[in-house]
Structures are given as structure tokens and as C-alpha cells.
Design a protein around this motif. Structure first.
Motif, PDB file in Angstrom:
ATOM      1  N   THR A 197      27.197 -11.315  70.328  1.00 51.49           N
ATOM      2  CA  THR A 197      26.418 -10.509  71.256  1.00 51.49           C
ATOM      3  C   THR A 197      27.252  -9.326  71.709  1.00 51.49           C
ATOM      4  O   THR A 197      28.352  -9.507  72.239  1.00 51.49           O
ATOM      5  CB  THR A 197      25.990 -11.340  72.476  1.00 51.49           C
ATOM      6  OG1 THR A 197      25.235 -12.476  72.019  1.00 51.49           O
ATOM      7  CG2 THR A 197      25.124 -10.510  73.413  1.00 51.49           C
TER       8      THR A 197
ATOM      9  N   ARG B 273      28.636  -6.274  73.853  1.00 51.39           N
ATOM     10  CA  ARG B 273      28.738  -5.966  75.276  1.00 51.39           C
ATOM     11  C   ARG B 273      29.362  -4.583  75.437  1.00 51.39           C
ATOM     12  O   ARG B 273      30.218  -4.186  74.647  1.00 51.39           O
ATOM     13  CB  ARG B 273      29.573  -7.007  76.015  1.00 51.39           C
ATOM     14  CG  ARG B 273      31.044  -7.083  75.608  1.00 51.39           C
ATOM     15  CD  ARG B 273      31.735  -8.233  76.329  1.00 51.39           C
ATOM     16  NE  ARG B 273      33.139  -8.351  75.933  1.00 51.39           N
ATOM     17  CZ  ARG B 273      34.141  -7.797  76.609  1.00 51.39           C
ATOM     18  NH1 ARG B 273      33.894  -7.084  77.698  1.00 51.39           N
ATOM     19  NH2 ARG B 273      35.380  -7.956  76.205  1.00 51.39           N
TER      20      ARG B 273
ATOM     21  N   ALA C 116      22.494  -1.393  77.060  1.00 48.76           N
ATOM     22  CA  ALA C 116      22.243  -1.773  75.675  1.00 48.76           C
ATOM     23  C   ALA C 116      23.109  -0.924  74.747  1.00 48.76           C
ATOM     24  O   ALA C 116      23.223   0.288  74.927  1.00 48.76           O
ATOM     25  CB  ALA C 116      20.771  -1.579  75.336  1.00 48.76           C
TER      26      ALA C 116
ATOM     27  N   ARG D  11      22.275   1.938  68.729  1.00 51.58           N
ATOM     28  CA  ARG D  11      21.903   1.352  67.442  1.00 51.58           C
ATOM     29  C   ARG D  11      22.895   1.739  66.345  1.00 51.58           C
ATOM     30  O   ARG D  11      23.250   0.907  65.508  1.00 51.58           O
ATOM     31  CB  ARG D  11      20.495   1.842  67.061  1.00 51.58           C
ATOM     32  CG  ARG D  11      19.947   1.250  65.766  1.00 51.58           C
ATOM     33  CD  ARG D  11      19.551  -0.193  65.954  1.00 51.58           C
ATOM     34  NE  ARG D  11      18.980  -0.753  64.744  1.00 51.58           N
ATOM     35  CZ  ARG D  11      18.579  -2.013  64.625  1.00 51.58           C
ATOM     36  NH1 ARG D  11      18.684  -2.834  65.653  1.00 51.58           N
ATOM     37  NH2 ARG D  11      18.067  -2.462  63.498  1.00 51.58           N
TER      38      ARG D  11
ATOM     39  N   ASN E 198      20.251  -6.733  69.425  1.00 48.63           N
ATOM     40  CA  ASN E 198      21.590  -6.354  69.858  1.00 48.63           C
ATOM     41  C   ASN E 198      22.639  -7.372  69.426  1.00 48.63           C
ATOM     42  O   ASN E 198      23.785  -7.312  69.890  1.00 48.63           O
ATOM     43  CB  ASN E 198      21.635  -6.205  71.386  1.00 48.63           C
ATOM     44  CG  ASN E 198      20.794  -5.031  71.861  1.00 48.63           C
ATOM     45  OD1 ASN E 198      20.551  -4.085  71.115  1.00 48.63           O
ATOM     46  ND2 ASN E 198      20.338  -5.098  73.111  1.00 48.63           N
TER      47      ASN E 198
ATOM     48  N   PRO F 112      24.871   4.684  75.606  1.00 47.98           N
ATOM     49  CA  PRO F 112      23.655   4.294  74.889  1.00 47.98           C
ATOM     50  C   PRO F 112      22.923   5.491  74.332  1.00 47.98           C
ATOM     51  O   PRO F 112      23.112   6.616  74.766  1.00 47.98           O
ATOM     52  CB  PRO F 112      22.832   3.595  75.987  1.00 47.98           C
ATOM     53  CG  PRO F 112      23.362   4.145  77.271  1.00 47.98           C
ATOM     54  CD  PRO F 112      24.804   4.461  77.048  1.00 47.98           C
TER      55      PRO F 112
ATOM     56  N   PRO G 279      17.816   1.461  77.627  1.00 48.34           N
ATOM     57  CA  PRO G 279      18.962   0.644  77.994  1.00 48.34           C
ATOM     58  C   PRO G 279      18.579  -0.437  78.975  1.00 48.34           C
ATOM     59  O   PRO G 279      17.739  -0.254  79.849  1.00 48.34           O
ATOM     60  CB  PRO G 279      19.925   1.654  78.615  1.00 48.34           C
ATOM     61  CG  PRO G 279      19.046   2.754  79.116  1.00 48.34           C
ATOM     62  CD  PRO G 279      17.908   2.826  78.160  1.00 48.34           C
ATOM     63  N   ALA G 280      19.228  -1.585  78.791  1.00 49.87           N
ATOM     64  CA  ALA G 280      19.003  -2.673  79.733  1.00 49.87           C
ATOM     65  C   ALA G 280      19.694  -2.329  81.046  1.00 49.87           C
ATOM     66  O   ALA G 280      20.582  -1.488  81.089  1.00 49.87           O
ATOM     67  CB  ALA G 280      19.561  -3.970  79.153  1.00 49.87           C
TER      68      ALA G 280
END
Length: 573
Positions: free
Chosen positions: A53, A55, A61, A64, A93, A195, A201-202
């Protein structure tokens, strides 16, 4: 008298082939783990799946394009030659890595950021004392950490003699005091990833950003008092929030990879991005393995200048915020530099791989490894092996029916080819991580036809020579001279097609191309060192050379009739 073209001494060729087999199986049984079995791919033995995952420092986020770049780098790390059978899949992600066998630790290590930095060691390393409950009234006898920039430890009892240029040992010695500034300025810190503008984005995770900021304020402080406090408070077993986010222009308080020692390190001397190549080799100065590094320009000059001015001091090789090794500088290192750290072969090769293919643009957290079943693969393998056995049996029946004694030589040659292929599979699995999967099995089945074609070409040339009136014995060398050109041309075309497919293909198709090309090369070895000498021996045998046993009776009659006609024509003239 001049020898006939193509006439050989068969036993020399057979002895050479026997020598190759002995060498191969000596390597199989007496090197590596000694297990005489090839590595199997995910579809044949199952595998281990680990999800990484991504980070970011801000908790947003990840972009890409950075995820795609990370996927490509990890694919190169785990599957540099494309024959290990590993898979790296981008899922949102996350990156999902699947490797053959129960190799969960290896799969997790592939996601390390691999930011290698070379930092000077300040003072002495502080050993990590296991936490125990002290008895009532007991006082701690642990030595106080030395002041920053000073060494209070005595000189070592004996140090290793200075080796060749580029040598560095992992022996711990007391470094002399560190002084600033460095002779070579450290590169500026790389900016934190941002990002994509078009992405959603989260929400930023304030806990992640706060942990990184706090770690930088203490463990990367320029205040000696704060450094000593951070050194005492550092827990080497806890997750490091600075992994992949330490500032190269600032000092760093860090642990070694074993979690047994803590270090105060100075600002970065040189970045790992200056590494040109990294290779795992055996340690010439002792047991175990080391990683040999060569640098690009201007990194080679910066590192050489620094080591020439700091002989006797320690320099730490820091990978993702952890000290891999802290050897003493024994001389000016303008050539090859060795990273030593009590590595075994697997760990040295793993470190060389991550350094050779570069650092990841993101940091990743990994979950627990999960086992992947191989039920479908085993069923497909059974079907493939049955199909291969049927095809091989049909080849044997055809050769025995059509070529008789020469067909027996064909079967023997194919069996010896299988012996060599098996040994090569085992050794390639150890040396380059080759794994045999269903696509590879298909490549070997196709290669059976290529090998049989070589035999057919040779035998048909023999028939052509005997039709012209020559005996079996005299036809073998002449037929071989003509047949080998065709065999070499056909195998060259097959190998070229395999090479092109290997370069252009991805995934399991690359493994198919690799096995097909390898089988083509081994086909030449068997035809030249086994089949041709065996046929030459058969031509000198009364049993195998008789028309009834050789399967060449019909062409022998045609040849005899042509000789009689030629003799009659010459008499009539």
C-alpha cells in the motif's frame, strides 16, 4: 592421404559430452542447496501474494504515474530477466506481488524504497540493550552515549590489513571525531511527491505527517543534545516514519538493519542514484557475500575524494533509513566499493537487485503474506505432460519404423538431451531465478520437434549420399558436411525467432521464448557431440551397418544399381 571431409573420431566427441554432463551434475549436487530439482512457477507449485500500500508524506493519494513507475521498478527487481514467473499487478493505489513458493519475506522486501545514501558515522555506535525488568534498587550499568562528534571507545585490538583499492570491511572500529562541513556538499532534499492535479486525493492523514515532522525534528536535529535524546529514545523495533522521507542534507539518528546498534550519522556524502552497477560477489576477505558498487560520474569523483581525505573513519551505507554496513575507510575508493554486512548469498543478491534497478518514487507498507494455490496449474501440467508424452511416443514409433537402428540413436539422443536440459533448468533456477511454468513446458515440447528435425535432416542426407552409390560408412562424413549447414541454418532461424519473441513479449510468453531458445542451443550441442558420433560409430559396426538393421536397405539397393550402371557404362566406353 587427405582425410575425408566430415570424418571424425567419435569417442572424442562423446567424451566431451560426457565431460559436460559430469560438470553440470557436479554443479547441481555440490553447489547451492544441493537439491536436484528445478524451481517451479506459480501455476505449478503455488506462490505467495503480498499487497503493498503506497503512502505519501501528506497522506494524499499517490500520483498514478509514480505508481506505474514503482510497478515497473519492482517488476525489474523481482523479474529482471523475465524468467522468474513473478507477477506485479497495479490495483488502485496498491501493488500486488505474487512470487513462486513460500517467499513472503522476499516479496515484502521488494517494496522497500531502496534509497541508498552514504553518510559519515559520528561517534561510536550504541548497542541496543534488550529491555528487561530491573531488580528493586538496581541501577543501570549501561555506558553513557559518547558526546556527539567524539570517540571514547579504545582502539580495536587488531584491525584487518589494508586491502586492494575499493575494499571495505565491515569490522567495527572507533571512528575519529567528525567535523563539519563535509568536503563535498550533500545534494538538496528531493521534494515530496505531490498528487496529480486531475486525481481526487484522499483526505490527508494528519497522523502520518505529524509522525514524519516529529521524527525530523528530533532524529534529524543539528543540536547535539537533541541528537543524544533521540538516540536514547529510538526504538529499533518500531516502524520508522522516516523510511523513504529522511532529509539527506541533515544528520540522522538511525538503527542498523539487525536492530542491534544505533548510530548518529552526518549529512549525506553521496546519493545511491549515482550507482552505475551493483553485483553480489563472494567476500574475498572472509566468509559470506558482499555487494560490489561502481559509481557514475560525478559520483565516483565525489566518493573518491571523500574517502581519500577520511581514511580511518567510518562511513555508513544507509538503505531506507537503516544502516546496512558501517565499514572503516581503508583507502581512496575511486574504483569498486564493497558493501559488506554479514550477507548470505540470497540477501546480497537481493540488495544488489534493488540497488541496480533504482529507488522507488513512493514508500510502501506491506500486509501479511497470503498463500496462492496451484490446483488449476497442476491439472494443466498433467494434461501438458500427457500431451508431451504422447507426442514423444509418436516420434519414437515413427523413428523406429522408418529409420530402425538410426531411430534407436534418435531416441538415445533425445534422452541425453533431456538429461542436459534438466541439469540446466536446476542451475538456471539457482543462478538467475528461472522458474519452470506451463509456458516453459510448452516451449520444451515444441523443442522436441526442432531436435527431431535435426535428426531427420541428417538421416535424409545419408540416404541421398547412398543413392549416389556410396556405402553407409563413406556416406556418413559426406552427408554430415551437407546436413550441418542446413541444421545450423534452421536452428539459427528458430533461435532468432525465440530471441525476438523474448524481447517483445511480457509475462509467461517471455518464459516460453526463453525455454525455446535454450532448447535450440542444446539441440546443437546434442546433434554435434552425440548424434553425429553415434551414427559414425554405427557405420563402422557390422550389425548396425547392415541394410536390414540400419533401415537403409532400399536406398542401398538403388545405390548398388547405380554403381553397376556406371561400371557398365565405363566398360562400354
Amino acid at each position: 592421404m587427405a582425410s575425408t571431409p566430415g570424418r571424425i573420431r567419435p569417442w572424442r566427441y562423446l567424451a566431451a559430452f560426457a565431460g559436460i554432463v559430469v560438470v553440470l551434475y557436479s554443479l547441481v549436487f555440490f553447489t547451492g542447496d544441493g537439491r536436484p530439482s528445478p524451481k517451479l512457477g506459480i501455476d505449478l507449485q503455488g506462490g505467495t501474494r503480498v499487497t503493498l500500500t503506497a503512502r505519501t508524506e501528506s497522506g494524499a493519494a499517490p500520483p498514478r504515474d509514480q505508481l506505474i513507475q514503482a510497478q515497473q521498478i519492482i517488476e525489474q527487481r523481482v523479474n529482471g530477466l523475465g524468467v522468474s514467473g513473478a507477477e506485479v499487478v497495479l490495483d488502485g493505489n496498491n501493488l500486488t506481488i505474487t512470487v513462486p513458493g513460500a517467499q513472503g519475506d522476499q516479496a515484502r522486501s521488494l517494496g522497500q524504497t531502496a534509497q541508498l545514501r552514504f553518510r559519515p558515522v559520528v561517534g561510536d555506535p550504541v548497542p541496543v540493550i534488550p529491555a528487561t525488568a530491573p531488580a528493586a534498587g538496581a541501577t543501570s550499568n549501561a555506558p553513557a552515549a559518547p558526546p556527539t562528534g567524539q570517540s571514547t571507545a579504545p582502539a580495536p585490538a587488531g584491525s584487518q590489513p589494508q586491502g586492494l583499492a575499493g575494499d571495505a570491511t565491515s569490522q567495527k572500529v572507533a571512528p575519529v571525531a567528525y567535523s563539519t562541513p563535509l568536503q563535498n556538499p550533500a545534494p538538496p532534499p528531493s521534494p515530496a511527491p505531490t498528487p496529480d492535479a486531475g486525481a481526487n486525493p484522499a483526505p490527508a492523514d494528519p497522523a502520518v505527517a505529524a509522525a514524519i515532522a516529529q521524527a525530523r525534528a528530533t532524529r534529524q536535529s543539528t543540536d547535539p543534545t537533541v541528537q543524544q535524546q533521540a538516540l536514547a529514545a529510538l526504538d529499533c523495533k518500531a516502524n520508522d516514519p522516516l523510511r523513504g522521507y529522511d532529509d539527506p542534507a541533515l544528520p540522522l539518528v538511525a538503527c542498523n538493519q539487525d536492530g542491534t546498534e544505533k548510530y548518529v550519522l552526518g549529512p549525506t556524502i553521496i546519493e545511491g542514484t549515482q550507482i552505475a552497477s551493483a553485483q553480489a560477489t563472494t567476500n574475498q576477505n572472509g566468509a559470506g557475500y558482499v555487494v560490489d558498487l561502481t559509481f557514475k560520474n560525478p559520483g565516483a569523483g565525489i566518493w573518491g575524494d571523500y574517502t581519500s581525505k577520511n581514511i580511518g573513519k567510518q562511513a555508513a551505507f544507509v538503505l531506507d533509513g537503516e544502516v546496512v554496513s558501517a565499514p572503516q575507510i581503508q583507502g581512496a575508493l575511486y574504483g569498486v566499493t564493497q558493501v559488506s554486512g554479514n550477507f548470505n548469498q540470497a540477501r546480497a543478491q537481493e540488495l544488489a537487485s534493488v540497488l541496480r534497478y533504482g529507488s522507488l518514487p513512493l514508500s510502501f507498507d506491506s500486509n501479511e503474506a497470503q498463500t496462492v494455490s496451484a490446483t488449476l496449474g497442476l491439472a494443466s501440467l498433467d494434461a501438458g505432460l500427457i500431451a508431451g508424452a504422447i507426442g514423444l511416443a509418436l516420434v519414437f514409433v515413427y523413428c523406429l519404423f522408418y529409420y530402425r537402428a538410426l531411430g534407436v540413436l534418435t531416441i538415445l539422443s533425445l534422452a541425453l538431451s533431456g538429461v542436459v536440459v534438466y541439469a540446466v533448468l536446476v542451475l538456471l533456477g539457482r543462478w538467475i531465478g528461472f522458474t519452470l511454468d506451463l509456458a516453459g513446458v510448452a516451449g520444451f515440447i515444441v523443442a522436441i520437434g526442432i531436435t527431431a528435425d535435426s535428426f531427420v535432416i541428417f538421416f535424409e542426407r545419408l540416404k541421398d549420399e547412398m543413392r549416389e552409390g556410396r556405402s553407409f560408412r563413406s556416406a556418413v562424413p559426406r552427408g554430415w558436411v551437407r546436413a550441418r549447414r542446413t541444421i545450423l541454418s534452421a536452428d539459427a532461424v528458430s533461435f532468432l525467432a525465440s530471441a525476438v519473441l523474448y524481447i517483445l513479449a511480457v509475462g509467461q510468453v517471455k518464459g516460453f521464448a526463453f525455454t525455446l531458445g535454450m532448447s535450440t542451443v542444446l539441440d546443437l550441442v546434442v546433434v554435434f557431440l552425440v548424434t553425429h558420433p553415434l551414427v559414425a560409430l554405427a557405420s563402422n559396426s557390422r550389425v548396425f551397418g547392415s541394410p536390414a538393421w540400419s533401415g537403409l536397405g532400399s536406398v542401398a539397393k538403388i545405390g548398388a544399381a547405380r554403381r553397376r550402371a556406371t561400371a557398365a557404362a565405363s566398360k562400354g566406353a
